[in-house]
Design an enzyme around this catalytic site. Structure first.
Site, PDB file in Angstrom:
ATOM      1  N   CYS A  92     -10.048 -29.672  -0.807  1.00  0.00           N
ATOM      2  CA  CYS A  92      -9.438 -30.992  -0.619  1.00  0.00           C
ATOM      3  C   CYS A  92     -10.264 -31.826   0.352  1.00  0.00           C
ATOM      4  O   CYS A  92     -10.952 -31.287   1.226  1.00  0.00           O
ATOM      5  CB  CYS A  92      -8.024 -30.878  -0.047  1.00  0.00           C
ATOM      6  N   ASP A  93     -10.157 -33.129   0.199  1.00  0.00           N
ATOM      7  CA  ASP A  93     -10.703 -34.032   1.199  1.00  0.00           C
ATOM      8  C   ASP A  93      -9.877 -35.299   1.209  1.00  0.00           C
ATOM      9  O   ASP A  93      -9.523 -35.827   0.148  1.00  0.00           O
ATOM     10  CB  ASP A  93     -12.164 -34.378   0.916  1.00  0.00           C
ATOM     11  N   SER A  94      -9.554 -35.771   2.415  1.00  0.00           N
ATOM     12  CA  SER A  94      -8.721 -36.970   2.559  1.00  0.00           C
ATOM     13  C   SER A  94      -9.452 -38.034   3.360  1.00  0.00           C
ATOM     14  O   SER A  94     -10.142 -37.725   4.335  1.00  0.00           O
ATOM     15  CB  SER A  94      -7.402 -36.630   3.275  1.00  0.00           C
TER      16      SER A  94
ATOM     17  N   GLY B 297      -8.653 -36.155  -2.450  1.00  0.00           N
ATOM     18  CA  GLY B 297      -9.263 -35.533  -3.611  1.00  0.00           C
ATOM     19  C   GLY B 297      -8.919 -34.052  -3.635  1.00  0.00           C
ATOM     20  O   GLY B 297      -8.873 -33.403  -2.588  1.00  0.00           O
TER      21      GLY B 297
END
Length: 205
Positions: free
Chosen positions: A71-73, A108
């Site tokens: 994940c990436d925010s 994501g």
């Protein structure tokens, strides 16, 4: 089969724990700044998706029989992606810009299953920031809590004082959308209950 979280984020781990899952923690060693710098000028969704996919693909070869989640925010404010502030000064500057305004938290997700099948999805949630006082901004920045958080805030801890409301999936704001991950697990041919921790029935009728 396990769920492997390609992140050291305690918030993401807490989401999975609350949903009955004890993930294997295997943080991905990815140079996020270098990856972003190497991307062509693309839309924000593609940036966070590329980061999430890089993390999942980095870790997946070490867990070929498991489901790996990367994940990436990042926060989208004034058309620009905001990452982690990493310092008290940057946190103060960020909050002075975003207080009293609405921005979008974009996360994501890349979920990789056995055999390398993967699902890449982006989720957006609107965040309405409170009109926070200078004193509270400075005190919050001094705690260090928001330094490693996309958007310079946490929803589930001290930062919750300064969020008036959200519009969309709350787990996405914390860093991992359970609806997105559920759909990805279905796409990979599994059910979420396969990953729940056993319930201790001792002492129950």
């Amino acid at each position: 089969m396990n769920i492997v979280l390609a992140s050291a984020s305690p918030s993401r781990r807490s989401i999975l724990n609350s949903a009955g899952v004890e993930p294997v923690i295997h943080p991905a060693d990815v140079d996020e700044d270098a990856l972003i710098a190497g991307l062509p000028k693309v839309d924000p969704d593609k940036v966070v998706a590329a980061l999430a996919e890089a993390k999942a693909r980095k870790v997946a070869p070490d867990h070929p029989d498991d489901i790996v989640i990367g994940c990436d925010s990042m926060l989208l404010l004034d058309g620009e992606l905001q990452g982690k502030p990493r310092s008290a000064a940057a946190t103060v500057e960020r909050w002075r810009r975003q207080r009293g305004r609405t921005a979008e938290l974009i996360t994501g997700h890349c979920v990789v299953g056995p055999g390398g099948a993967r699902s890449v999805t982006v989720s957006r949630t609107a965040v309405v920031f409170a009109d926070v006082s200078d004193a509270d901004i400075e005190a919050y920045a001094a705690t260090g809590e928001p330094w490693q958080c996309a958007g310079a805030f946490t929803l589930e801890a001290l930062g919750g004082w300064f969020i008036d409301r959200i519009e969309g999936d709350p787990s996405n704001v914390i860093g991992l959308s359970l609806p997105v991950v559920r759909r990805a697990i279905y796409e990979l041919g599994h059910d979420v209950n396969e990953f729940w921790k056993p319930v201790d029935a001792a002492g129950k009728d």
